[in-house]
Design an enzyme around this catalytic site. Structure first.
Site, PDB file in Angstrom:
ATOM      1  CD  GLN B 123      -5.074   1.442 -26.604  1.00 45.77           C
ATOM      2  OE1 GLN B 123      -4.966   2.629 -26.924  1.00 45.77           O
ATOM      3  NE2 GLN B 123      -5.539   1.064 -25.432  1.00 45.77           N
ATOM      4  N   GLY B 124      -4.187  -1.527 -30.669  1.00 42.93           N
ATOM      5  CA  GLY B 124      -5.117  -1.550 -31.793  1.00 42.93           C
ATOM      6  C   GLY B 124      -6.557  -1.632 -31.329  1.00 42.93           C
ATOM      7  CE1 TYR B 125      -7.481  -2.539 -26.637  1.00 46.46           C
ATOM      8  CE2 TYR B 125      -8.707  -0.922 -25.376  1.00 46.46           C
ATOM      9  CZ  TYR B 125      -8.009  -2.103 -25.431  1.00 46.46           C
ATOM     10  OH  TYR B 125      -7.838  -2.837 -24.282  1.00 46.46           O
ATOM     11  CB  SER B 126      -9.275   3.935 -32.228  1.00 43.56           C
ATOM     12  OG  SER B 126      -9.250   4.308 -30.884  1.00 43.56           O
ATOM     13  CD  GLU B 241      -5.037   4.009 -22.800  1.00 41.33           C
ATOM     14  OE1 GLU B 241      -5.707   2.984 -23.078  1.00 41.33           O
ATOM     15  OE2 GLU B 241      -4.705   4.859 -23.642  1.00 41.33           O
ATOM     16  CB  SER B 365     -13.360  11.763 -25.020  1.00 42.35           C
ATOM     17  OG  SER B 365     -14.702  11.546 -24.637  1.00 42.35           O
ATOM     18  CG  ASN B 366     -10.935  14.431 -20.213  1.00 41.84           C
ATOM     19  OD1 ASN B 366     -10.345  13.398 -20.578  1.00 41.84           O
ATOM     20  ND2 ASN B 366     -10.338  15.386 -19.521  1.00 41.84           N
ATOM     21  CD  GLU B 367     -15.905  15.754 -24.018  1.00 39.61           C
ATOM     22  OE1 GLU B 367     -15.119  14.928 -24.540  1.00 39.61           O
ATOM     23  OE2 GLU B 367     -15.584  16.937 -23.832  1.00 39.61           O
TER      24      GLU B 367
HETATM   25  C1  LIG Z   1      -2.786  11.290 -29.642  1.00 34.35           C
HETATM   26  C2  LIG Z   1      -3.735  10.159 -29.681  1.00 34.35           C
HETATM   27  C3  LIG Z   1      -3.264   8.901 -29.560  1.00 34.35           C
HETATM   28  C4  LIG Z   1      -4.111   7.819 -29.646  1.00 34.35           C
HETATM   29  N1  LIG Z   1      -3.585   6.572 -29.565  1.00 34.35           N
HETATM   30  C5  LIG Z   1      -4.399   5.511 -29.740  1.00 34.35           C
HETATM   31  C6  LIG Z   1      -3.852   4.216 -29.757  1.00 34.35           C
HETATM   32  O1  LIG Z   1      -2.659   4.021 -29.584  1.00 34.35           O
HETATM   33  N2  LIG Z   1      -4.675   3.191 -29.962  1.00 34.35           N
HETATM   34  C7  LIG Z   1      -6.011   3.356 -30.143  1.00 34.35           C
HETATM   35  O2  LIG Z   1      -6.707   2.375 -30.298  1.00 34.35           O
HETATM   36  N3  LIG Z   1      -6.572   4.583 -30.130  1.00 34.35           N
HETATM   37  C8  LIG Z   1      -5.778   5.667 -29.940  1.00 34.35           C
HETATM   38  N4  LIG Z   1      -6.332   6.927 -29.949  1.00 34.35           N
HETATM   39  C9  LIG Z   1      -7.735   7.077 -30.222  1.00 34.35           C
HETATM   40  C10 LIG Z   1      -8.595   7.432 -29.008  1.00 34.35           C
HETATM   41  O3  LIG Z   1      -8.790   6.336 -28.200  1.00 34.35           O
HETATM   42  C11 LIG Z   1      -9.912   7.982 -29.541  1.00 34.35           C
HETATM   43  O4  LIG Z   1      -9.616   9.186 -30.182  1.00 34.35           O
HETATM   44  C12 LIG Z   1     -10.948   8.223 -28.490  1.00 34.35           C
HETATM   45  O5  LIG Z   1     -11.422   7.028 -27.954  1.00 34.35           O
HETATM   46  C13 LIG Z   1     -12.122   9.033 -29.035  1.00 34.35           C
HETATM   47  O6  LIG Z   1     -12.650   8.470 -30.195  1.00 34.35           O
HETATM   48  P1  LIG Z   1     -12.805   9.333 -31.527  1.00 34.35           P
HETATM   49  O7  LIG Z   1     -11.547  10.021 -31.777  1.00 34.35           O
HETATM   50  O8  LIG Z   1     -13.340   8.463 -32.576  1.00 34.35           O
HETATM   51  O9  LIG Z   1     -13.869  10.435 -31.188  1.00 34.35           O
HETATM   52  P2  LIG Z   1     -15.486  10.263 -31.178  1.00 34.35           P
HETATM   53  O10 LIG Z   1     -15.857   9.073 -30.397  1.00 34.35           O
HETATM   54  O11 LIG Z   1     -16.006  10.372 -32.563  1.00 34.35           O
HETATM   55  O12 LIG Z   1     -15.862  11.541 -30.359  1.00 34.35           O
HETATM   56  C14 LIG Z   1     -15.927  12.849 -30.902  1.00 34.35           C
HETATM   57  C15 LIG Z   1     -16.411  13.802 -29.822  1.00 34.35           C
HETATM   58  O13 LIG Z   1     -17.702  13.394 -29.367  1.00 34.35           O
HETATM   59  C16 LIG Z   1     -17.693  13.163 -27.972  1.00 34.35           C
HETATM   60  N5  LIG Z   1     -18.574  12.040 -27.670  1.00 34.35           N
HETATM   61  C17 LIG Z   1     -18.609  10.830 -28.249  1.00 34.35           C
HETATM   62  N6  LIG Z   1     -19.522  10.057 -27.671  1.00 34.35           N
HETATM   63  C18 LIG Z   1     -20.088  10.770 -26.667  1.00 34.35           C
HETATM   64  C19 LIG Z   1     -21.092  10.525 -25.695  1.00 34.35           C
HETATM   65  N7  LIG Z   1     -21.699   9.345 -25.583  1.00 34.35           N
HETATM   66  N8  LIG Z   1     -21.406  11.515 -24.839  1.00 34.35           N
HETATM   67  C20 LIG Z   1     -20.788  12.709 -24.909  1.00 34.35           C
HETATM   68  N9  LIG Z   1     -19.835  13.006 -25.813  1.00 34.35           N
HETATM   69  C21 LIG Z   1     -19.487  12.046 -26.682  1.00 34.35           C
HETATM   70  C22 LIG Z   1     -16.247  12.856 -27.638  1.00 34.35           C
HETATM   71  O14 LIG Z   1     -15.953  13.119 -26.305  1.00 34.35           O
HETATM   72  C23 LIG Z   1     -15.514  13.765 -28.587  1.00 34.35           C
HETATM   73  O15 LIG Z   1     -15.448  15.048 -28.028  1.00 34.35           O
HETATM   74  C24 LIG Z   1      -5.489   8.017 -29.850  1.00 34.35           C
HETATM   75  C25 LIG Z   1      -5.983   9.306 -29.942  1.00 34.35           C
HETATM   76  C26 LIG Z   1      -5.128  10.380 -29.861  1.00 34.35           C
HETATM   77  C27 LIG Z   1      -5.675  11.756 -29.976  1.00 34.35           C
END
Ligand SMILES: Cc1cc2nc3c(=O)[nH]c(=O)nc-3n(C[C@H](O)[C@H](O)[C@H](O)COP(=O)(O)OP(=O)(O)OC[C@H]3O[C@@H](n4cnc5c(N)ncnc54)[C@H](O)[C@@H]3O)c2cc1C
Lengths: 354, 385
Positions: B123-126, B241, B365-367
Site C-alpha cells: 500500500q503506497g499511501y503514507s 482495511e 490512528s485511533n485518534e
Molecule cells: C506497522 C505499520 C505499518 C504501516 N503500513 C503502511 C502501509 O503499508 N502503507 C502505508 O501507506 N502506510 C502504512 N503505515 C503508515 C500509517 O498509515 C501511518 O502511520 C498513520 O496513518 C499515521 O500517520 P503518521 O505515522 O504520519 O503519524 P502522524 O499523522 O504524524 O500522527 C502522529 C500522532 O499525532 C496524532 N494526530 C495526528 N493528527 C491528529 C488529529 N487531527 N487529531 C488528533 N491527533 C492527531 C496521531 O494519532 C498520532 O498519535 C504503517 C504504519 C505502521 C506503524
C-alpha cells in the site's frame, strides 16, 4: 431488533414514560418509598413477569431477545422494580411441580419471589437456620427461593411473612434497599421444590438474573450517554459548545464504543437463552456490562462538570442506579469465576476459552 | 464465539482444526512476525489450494463466500494453532476494492493472482509528510500520453520490499492539498525507476520499507476510478482495511499468548490470573459480537457511518490490553528478546507487546478514528484542542 423484541421495547418505553420516567425514580427515592405498587400492578398486566414462561403455563412464551429488550427499556428509565428478579424466578417455578399457583401469583404480580442463593442455610432438628449475604430488592419480595446445603439439601420456597424470618435492611444510594435474610424457623413453613436437576435450574435462575441485569445496565448507560451527548452539544464555554473540544470528543467516542460493543455482546448472549451456553454467556454479559456501566456513567458526570455532581441533575442518578444493579448480580470477581467455571466445564465449550 | 454453533459449523470447525494440525508445520506455529516470504507464501499457497485463502470473498470472485460464523471459526482456529501472518494487502484491501471499483480487466487480471499468491501487494499511501493528513500526499503522477509518470516517495510500506504490486496515491499538480487532485494507481513493483529500502521496527523485524519513484511510467489503464478522482477510492479502501483490522483475529491471538505465558510462568491456576484471563476472554467475545453485528449491518444495508472506525478501535485496544497482561504475566522475563521454547510451544514474552504498538497507529490512528466517530456518529462538530 426485529419483531417481538422491538414491540416489547416500544411498549415498555411508552408505558414507563407515561408513569413518570426517570423522574419517578427520583420521586420514589426522595419519598423513601421503595415500592410503587401501582406501577407494579400495571407491569403485571403487560405480562412482563411471565415474559419467558411458556404460554401453556400462563406466560408470553418469549425468549432472550425480548428479555433483553424489556430490561434495556427499564434501565433507560431507571425503573427500579425487581422485574429481572421476578422473571428469573419464573424460570424455575415454571419447571417445578406443584408450584403453579405461586407461578400464577408471580405472573399476576401478587407474589414476588426473590432468589437468595448466596447464603448458608442449614436444616437441623426440624429447624432452618442461617443468613444470606445482602440481596438487592429483597425487602419487596413476598417469598424467597433458598437452597439448603448439607443433609436434606434441597431448594425451598420460604414465605417471607412467616415468624422466624428477619430482614436486615439498608437503604442504597439510589433509593432501593438491600437486605440480609436471617432465618430461624420450623422447616414446616417451607415448601420443598420437587424437580429434576434442581441445581441446574437454580443456575438458570442466576443466569437469567445476570442477563437481565446486564441488559438493564446497557439501557441505563445508553440513556445516560444520550443526556451527556445533548449536553456536549449545548453547554458553551470559551464561546463554543464543549462538544467541539477534541479531548471530550475522543472520550465520547470511547463511551460510544464501550456501549455499542457490550450491547453487541449481550445480543449474542440472548441467543443462548434456553441453551447450555447461557451460564457462561450471562456471566460474560454481567462482567462486561458492569464494568462498562460504571465507566460510562462516571464519564457522563465528568462531561457535565459541577452540575453533574449536583444531586438535582439526573445524570448522577445513573451512576447510583448502576451501583445497586451491579450489587444485585455479585461482584466482578464472582462473575468472572462463574464465567471461567461455566465456560470450561460446560459440555458445550465456548471456543475462545479453549 | 458465544453464539451457539449449528451442527454444520461444528463440523466445519473440526475440519479446520484437523486440517491445520496436519498441514501447518511446527516451526511456523506461534510466530509473532510474519515469516519470510518463502515460508509465508507456502502457507498462503496451502490455504489457497484448500479453498480457504479468502473466506470473506464472494464465490463469484473465487473466494470461499464464508458466513460470518465460518469466518470467526477460521479466526478462532488460526489463533488456537498459532497460524502465522500472511500478507493481507491483496486479500483484505485491494482485492475487495477492485471488486467494487475496478474495471473488468483489472478484476480479471489481479483477483486470481491475489488468490493464488502470485500477486503480492503493498500500500503506497503514507509519505514522510503525509500520515494522518493523507489528503496531503505529494508524490507526483503526471499524465503523459497513455501513461502516468510517477516521482516521489512513499514510506511505512508494509512488505513493500517483498511485494510485486503496489496501489498508490499520487497527484498531478504538486503542492496542492485538494482531495480531488488525487489519482489511485496500480503499479508493478518491477517497473524501472523504483528503489526500496527496508525499515526495521521497534519489535526487531523488517516489516515495512521506503519506496522511491524516479520517472516510473505506469499505463493509464492501471488507474482505478478516474484520474484526479482517487480520493473516494482511497477512503473506500480504508474502510475495508479497518474492518479487517477489526476482526477478532488479533485479540484471539493475543489471548493465546496470554494463556501460553501464564502456563509457562505457573500462573494458570492462580485465581487472580484466572480472573484476568476470564476478563480477557470476555473482551474478545465482545469483539466477536461487534464483528458479527457489523457484518450483519453491512449485509442488510444498515451500516452506519463510522462502523469501521468503531471496530478498529475496539479490536486494537482489546488486543493491546491483553498484551499488557502478557507482559505482566511474563514478570522478570518481560524484556526477554528471543522467545523461549516452552514445554510444548514457543513462548513470546516481548515481541507481540512491542509489535502491537502499531495497532493504534496504522490503518488511520485511533485518534483519527475517534474523531471520525465523534463527527459522523455522535454529531460533535468542529474539532478544537
Ligand atoms: C506497522 C505499520 C505499518 C504501516 N503500513 C503502511 C502501509 O503499508 N502503507 C502505508 O501507506 N502506510 C502504512 N503505515 C503508515 C500509517 O498509515 C501511518 O502511520 C498513520 O496513518 C499515521 O500517520 P503518521 O505515522 O504520519 O503519524 P502522524 O499523522 O504524524 O500522527 C502522529 C500522532 O499525532 C496524532 N494526530 C495526528 N493528527 C491528529 C488529529 N487531527 N487529531 C488528533 N491527533 C492527531 C496521531 O494519532 C498520532 O498519535 C504503517 C504504519 C505502521 C506503524
Amino acid at each position: 431488533m426485529s419483531g417481538d423484541d422491538s414491540m416489547i421495547a416500544d411498549s415498555a418505553r411508552i408505558f414507563l414514560s407515561r408513569i413518570g420516567g426517570v423522574a419517578r425514580a427520583r420521586k420514589l427515592r426522595d419519598s423513601g418509598m421503595a415500592f410503587d405498587a401501582g406501577a407494579w400492578n400495571e407491569m403485571a398486566k403487560l405480562g412482563w413477569f411471565g415474559l419467558v414462561v411458556p404460554e401453556e403455563a400462563g406466560g408470553l412464551g418469549l425468549g432472550g431477545h425480548e428479555l433483553v429488550a424489556l430490561m434495556e427499556a427499564l434501565g433507560a428509565q431507571l425503573a427500579g422494580e425487581p422485574v429481572g428478579e421476578s422473571i428469573a424466578a419464573s424460570v424455575l417455578l415454571s419447571r417445578a411441580e406443584g408450584l403453579s399457583s405461586l407461578l400464577e401469583e408471580v405472573i399476576a404480580g401478587s407474589a414476588i419471589v426473590a432468589s437468595v442463593l448466596d447464603a448458608s442455610f442449614k436444616l437441623a432438628g426440624g429447624r432452618v437456620r442461617g443468613a444470606s449475604r445482602p440481596v438487592v430488592n429483597l425487602a419487596q419480595a413476598t417469598h424467597a427461593l433458598i437452597e439448603i446445603t448439607g443433609e436434606n439439601g434441597a431448594v425451598y420456597v420460604v414465605p417471607l411473612k412467616s415468624a422466624g424470618v428477619e430482614l436486615r435492611t439498608q437503604a442504597t444510594v439510589d433509593g432501593r434497599t438491600v437486605s440480609e435474610l436471617h432465618l430461624d424457623l420450623s422447616s414446616e413453613v417451607l415448601s420443598r421444590i420437587e424437580m429434576q436437576n434442581v441445581s441446574l435450574a437454580l443456575g438458570n435462575v442466576q443466569a437469567v438474573a445476570r442477563l437481565a441485569a446486564a441488559a438493564y445496565l446497557v439501557g441505563l448507560a445508553d440513556a445516560a450517554f444520550a443526556i451527556a451527548l445533548e449536553y456536549l452539544k449545548t453547554r458553551k464555554q470559551f464561546g463554543v459548545a464543549i462538544g467541539s473540544f477534541q479531548a471530550l470528543q475522543h472520550r465520547a467516542a470511547t463511551v460510544f464504543v464501550r456501549i455499542a460493543s457490550v450491547r453487541a455482546l449481550i445480543s449474542e448472549c440472548a441467543r443462548t437463552f434456553g441453551t447450555e451456553r447461557l451460564d457462561a454467556a450471562s456471566a460474560a454479559a454481567a462482567c462486561a456490562a458492569s464494568a462498562m456501566a460504571l465507566q460510562v456513567t462516571k464519564e457522563c458526570i465528568q462531561f457535565h462538570g459541577a452540575i453533574g455532581f449536583a444531586d438535582e441533575h439526573d445524570i448522577g442518578l445513573y451512576l447510583r442506579r448502576a451501583m445497586s444493579t451491579i450489587a444485585s448480580i455479585g461482584d466482578a470477581g464472582s462473575c468472572l469465576d462463574a464465567f471461567s467455571k461455566a465456560a470450561s466445564v460446560g459440555t458445550e465449550k465456548i471456543s475462545s476459552t479453549a | 464465539m458465544i453464539r451457539p454453533e449449528t451442527a454444520q459449523e461444528t463440523a466445519f470447525r473440526a475440519e479446520v482444526r484437523s486440517w491445520f494440525e496436519a498441514n501447518l508445520q511446527q516451526h511456523l506455529r506461534n510466530l509473532t512476525f510474519r515469516p519470510a516470504p518463502k515460508e509465508s507464501m507456502a502457507w498462503y499457497g496451502a490455504l489457497y489450494e484448500n479453498g480457504w485463502i479468502a473466506p470473506h470473498w464472494p464465490k463469484s470472485f473465487g473466494g470461499m463466500g464464508a458466513s460470518a460464523e465460518e469466518q470467526v471459526i477460521l479466526f478462532e482456529e488460526s489463533a488456537r494453532i498459532g497460524a502465522p501472518d500472511i500478507p493481507t494487502q491483496g486479500l483484505n484491501h485491494i482485492g475487495p476494492l477492485l471488486m467494487k471499483l475496478g474495471t473488468p480487466r483489472q478484476q480479471a487480471f489481479h483477483l486470481p493472482r491475489i488468490l493464488s499468491g502470485e500477486g503480492v501487494w503493498c500500500q503506497g499511501y503514507s509519505e514522510p509528510g503525509s500520515g494522518s493528513d493523507l489528503a496531503s500526499v505529494q508524490t507526483r503522477g503526471e499524465v503523459r500520453g497513455g501513461e502516468i509518470v510517477i516521482n516521489g516517495q512513499k514510506i511505512w510500506t508494509t512488505w513493500g520490499h517483498h511485494a510485486n504490486w503496489m496501489y498508490a496515491l499520487v497527484r498531478a499538480i504538486p503542492g496542492e492539498k485538494k482531495k480531488n487532485g488525487i489519482t489511485f494507481v496500480l503499479l508493478d513493483m518491477n517497473t524501472k525507476g523504483i528503489t526500496r529500502r527496508p525499515i526495521r521496527t521497534i519489535a526487531g523485524d523488517d516489516e515495512f520499507c521506503e519506496v522511491f519513484f524516479d520517472d516510473v511510467a505506469v499505463p493509464l489503464s492501471n488507474v482505478v476510478g478516474e484520474v484526479d478522482q482517487g480520493w473516494r477510492v482511497a477512503t473506500s479502501l480504508l474502510d475495508e482495511e479497518r474492518i479487517r483490522i477489526g476482526t477478532p483475529l488479533l485479540p484471539l491471538r493475543a489471548l493465546a499468548r496470554l494463556r501460553a505465558v501464564m502456563k509457562h510462568n505457573g500462573l494458570s491456576n492462580d485465581r487472580e490470573w484466572q480472573r484476568r484471563l476470564a476478563r480477557s476472554e470476555i473482551a474478545v467475545e465482545t469483539v466477536t459480537a461487534a464483528y458479527f453485528q457489523c457484518l450483519e449491518r453491512f449485509e442488510t444495508g444498515n451500516a452506519a457511518g463510522g462502523e469501521s472506525s468503531y471496530l478498529k478501535i475496539l479490536a486494537t485496544e482489546v488486543t493491546q490490553d491483553i498484551v499488557d497482561l502478557v507482559q505482566e504475566a511474563a514478570g522478570p522475563l518481560r524484556a526477554v528478546k528471543v522467545p523461549s521454547a516452552g514445554s510444548d510451544a514457543r513462548v513470546d514474552f516481548s515481541e507481540m507487546y512491542l509489535q502491537s504498538r502499531r495497532l493504534s497507529i496504522y490503518g488511520g490512528s485511533n485518534e483519527i478514528q475517534r474523531s471520525i466517530l465523534a463527527a459522523q456518529v455522535l454529531g460533535l462538530q468542529g474539532a478544537r484542542r
